[in-house]
Design a protein around this motif. Structure first.
Motif, PDB file in Angstrom:
ATOM      1  N   ALA A 143      -1.319 -16.629  57.616  1.00  0.00           N
ATOM      2  CA  ALA A 143      -1.080 -15.567  58.309  1.00  0.00           C
ATOM      3  C   ALA A 143      -1.343 -15.345  60.035  1.00  0.00           C
ATOM      4  O   ALA A 143      -2.452 -15.839  60.241  1.00  0.00           O
ATOM      5  CB  ALA A 143      -1.776 -14.283  57.589  1.00  0.00           C
ATOM      6  N   ALA A 144      -0.502 -14.649  60.779  1.00  0.00           N
ATOM      7  CA  ALA A 144      -0.776 -14.640  62.220  1.00  0.00           C
ATOM      8  C   ALA A 144      -0.318 -13.314  62.409  1.00  0.00           C
ATOM      9  O   ALA A 144       0.647 -12.497  61.878  1.00  0.00           O
ATOM     10  CB  ALA A 144      -0.198 -15.474  63.054  1.00  0.00           C
ATOM     11  N   ILE A 145      -1.089 -12.375  63.318  1.00  0.00           N
ATOM     12  CA  ILE A 145      -0.706 -11.092  63.776  1.00  0.00           C
ATOM     13  C   ILE A 145       0.785 -11.021  64.225  1.00  0.00           C
ATOM     14  O   ILE A 145       1.002 -12.066  65.014  1.00  0.00           O
ATOM     15  CB  ILE A 145      -1.602 -10.410  64.687  1.00  0.00           C
ATOM     16  N   ALA A 146       1.653 -10.228  64.037  1.00  0.00           N
ATOM     17  CA  ALA A 146       3.012 -10.148  64.179  1.00  0.00           C
ATOM     18  C   ALA A 146       3.383  -9.755  65.452  1.00  0.00           C
ATOM     19  O   ALA A 146       4.395 -10.028  66.043  1.00  0.00           O
ATOM     20  CB  ALA A 146       3.881  -9.244  63.253  1.00  0.00           C
ATOM     21  N   ASP A 162      -6.511 -27.658  60.084  1.00  0.00           N
ATOM     22  CA  ASP A 162      -5.935 -26.903  61.027  1.00  0.00           C
ATOM     23  C   ASP A 162      -6.198 -25.478  61.189  1.00  0.00           C
ATOM     24  O   ASP A 162      -6.149 -24.818  62.206  1.00  0.00           O
ATOM     25  CB  ASP A 162      -4.429 -26.922  61.000  1.00  0.00           C
ATOM     26  N   ILE A 163      -7.066 -24.747  60.150  1.00  0.00           N
ATOM     27  CA  ILE A 163      -7.473 -23.550  60.297  1.00  0.00           C
ATOM     28  C   ILE A 163      -8.778 -23.368  59.842  1.00  0.00           C
ATOM     29  O   ILE A 163      -9.310 -24.477  59.205  1.00  0.00           O
ATOM     30  CB  ILE A 163      -6.492 -22.558  59.253  1.00  0.00           C
ATOM     31  N   SER A 164      -9.433 -22.115  60.482  1.00  0.00           N
ATOM     32  CA  SER A 164     -10.944 -22.276  60.125  1.00  0.00           C
ATOM     33  C   SER A 164     -11.345 -21.236  59.050  1.00  0.00           C
ATOM     34  O   SER A 164     -12.363 -21.300  58.608  1.00  0.00           O
ATOM     35  CB  SER A 164     -11.548 -21.792  61.293  1.00  0.00           C
ATOM     36  N   ILE A 165     -10.339 -20.600  58.560  1.00  0.00           N
ATOM     37  CA  ILE A 165     -10.720 -19.413  57.317  1.00  0.00           C
ATOM     38  C   ILE A 165      -9.622 -19.281  56.410  1.00  0.00           C
ATOM     39  O   ILE A 165      -8.479 -19.386  56.689  1.00  0.00           O
ATOM     40  CB  ILE A 165     -11.122 -18.059  58.183  1.00  0.00           C
ATOM     41  N   ASN A 220       3.680 -18.940  67.192  1.00  0.00           N
ATOM     42  CA  ASN A 220       4.066 -20.032  67.460  1.00  0.00           C
ATOM     43  C   ASN A 220       2.956 -21.238  66.827  1.00  0.00           C
ATOM     44  O   ASN A 220       3.422 -22.362  66.485  1.00  0.00           O
ATOM     45  CB  ASN A 220       3.711 -20.650  68.870  1.00  0.00           C
ATOM     46  N   LEU A 221       1.642 -20.871  66.754  1.00  0.00           N
ATOM     47  CA  LEU A 221       0.633 -21.486  66.006  1.00  0.00           C
ATOM     48  C   LEU A 221       0.984 -21.680  64.685  1.00  0.00           C
ATOM     49  O   LEU A 221       0.787 -23.085  64.131  1.00  0.00           O
ATOM     50  CB  LEU A 221      -0.519 -20.949  66.159  1.00  0.00           C
ATOM     51  N   VAL A 222       1.539 -20.848  63.778  1.00  0.00           N
ATOM     52  CA  VAL A 222       2.057 -21.018  62.514  1.00  0.00           C
ATOM     53  C   VAL A 222       3.163 -21.981  62.589  1.00  0.00           C
ATOM     54  O   VAL A 222       2.881 -22.862  61.464  1.00  0.00           O
ATOM     55  CB  VAL A 222       2.367 -19.677  62.040  1.00  0.00           C
ATOM     56  N   PHE A 223       4.007 -22.148  63.223  1.00  0.00           N
ATOM     57  CA  PHE A 223       5.210 -23.340  63.171  1.00  0.00           C
ATOM     58  C   PHE A 223       4.510 -24.434  63.364  1.00  0.00           C
ATOM     59  O   PHE A 223       4.716 -25.534  63.004  1.00  0.00           O
ATOM     60  CB  PHE A 223       5.995 -22.947  64.210  1.00  0.00           C
ATOM     61  N   THR A 224       3.546 -24.410  64.365  1.00  0.00           N
ATOM     62  CA  THR A 224       2.745 -25.966  64.575  1.00  0.00           C
ATOM     63  C   THR A 224       2.123 -26.287  63.397  1.00  0.00           C
ATOM     64  O   THR A 224       2.246 -27.516  63.107  1.00  0.00           O
ATOM     65  CB  THR A 224       1.965 -25.730  65.951  1.00  0.00           C
TER      66      THR A 224
END
Ligand code: TXA
Ligand code: MG
Length: 316
Positions: A40-43, A165-168, A50-54
């Motif tokens: 999830a990323a805020i919309a 890649d993610i912290s939580i 962009n980070l989600v795609f990466t």
């Protein structure tokens, strides 16, 4: 790369608050839904999207699904909503149904890959509903796996796949459905089924008197690739356990490490366990998973669609 991800408890208010802060700051986190875990990323933040795609290593032309807390947020993100779409929301939200609608001006280009339509869903998971309400905004959330791989159905799966890649990852327990949401394109007449899921076309006809047809035209959803949902091991499909045993003997004779999977007794359980069974097969060093196809009824259509794509991944 070593994992840096922490698993936070979805039952703790303060840990949900921490997730809200992370999302507001533009970070990407793992969240539970009833179908599969999402990334999830805020919309409303292009760089977070962009980070989600990466992180997913997904082409930016593959659009994302917006997740909203409840139906009252729908008109913020979509316009010209058809009466069929309204009826589907009323009947099936919150739940495992994604609708393709005409996008509102608020939807960022990064979400839709430049399309004038947007995918929206209202997940049925108390932890994520609480998160979205506190955030008071929508999130984008593709399945929290690398592009083309098996979707995660536990918080631990997300850490295994994306922990560096993610912290939580917010833990909401095992996903109760285990397969991605049904996708219906409501911008066409009649509406089209773009991805099968727990909610079937037959159920939509029975409960809403709306006819949904199979997708026609060229690759309506980029996610409708022939190859997808692929574990490392080869997936071979059979029609019965007996056929599976014969296949298994053949592969064993050729020196392969084989596992036969027959979950056809209980289709809801089959859906819930499919992805974790394929992950376990990989962990156990299995070379060939021989899987008995589901009967073509209810969620069996969705199970078989995923299995066919997993099996196809080895044909090329
Ligand atoms: O159950 C689910 O839907 C999960 C959970 C996390 O909510 N999410 C999920 O997202 O499966 P993802 O990104 O793995 O799949 C989204 C699908 C893709 O096949 C994409 O092509 C399609 O939705 N999609 C998104 N926007 C679209 C649009 N405007 N038109 C057609 N297809 C679209
Ligand atoms: Mg996916």
């Amino acid at each position: 790369m070593p994992s840096k991800a922490r698993i936070l408890d979805g039952n703790s208010e303060s840990e949900i608050d921490e997730c809200v802060e992370m999302l507001r700051a533009g970070s990407v986190i793992g969240i539970p839904t009833e179908t599969v875990y999402g990334l999830a990323a805020i919309a409303t933040n292009s760089s977070a999207i962009n980070l989600v795609f990466t992180i997913k290593e997904r082409p930016t032309s593959h659009p994302l699904i917006l997740h909203i807390a409840d139906v009252s947020m729908l008109d913020d993100w979509a316009t010209n909503i058809s009466s069929e779409a309204r009826a589907l929301c009323k009947k099936f939200w919150p739940g495992p149904l994604t609708l393709i609608l005409h996008k509102s001006d608020k939807v960022l280009t990064e979400v839709t890959g430049g399309r004038d339509t947007v995918a929206i869903r209202c997940p049925n998971h108390s932890v994520t509903t609480k998160l979205l309400k506190k955030l008071n905004d929508a999130v984008v959330a593709p399945s929290a796996n690398k592009f083309g791989k098996v979707s995660p159905t536990t918080a631990k799966h997300v850490v295994n796949d994306l922990g560096s890649d993610i912290s939580i990852v917010l833990d909401g327990g095992d996903c109760s459905i285990g397969l991605e949401s049904t996708i219906i394109d409501c911008t066409t007449t009649p509406p089209q089924l773009l991805r099968t899921g727990a909610i079937t076309a037959e159920q939509i006809l029975r409960e809403c008197n709306i006819t949904v047809v199979s997708a026609s035209g060229e690759s309506r959803a980029p996610g409708m690739l022939e190859k997808h949902y692929a574990p490392v091991c080869r997936v071979v499909l059979v029609s019965s356990s007996q056929e599976g045993l014969i296949e298994a003997q053949r592969y064993v004779a050729d020196g392969f490490k084989v596992r036969l999977l027959d979950l056809t007794e209980d289709l809801d359980m089959f859906a819930r366990l499919l992805y974790s069974s394929l992950r376990t097969a990989d962990k156990d060093g299995i070379n060939v998973a021989i899987v008995v196809r589901a009967p073509m009824k209810g969620i069996g259509f969705a199970i078989n669609e995923r299995l066919e794509k997993a099996a196809n991944s080895f044909l090329k």
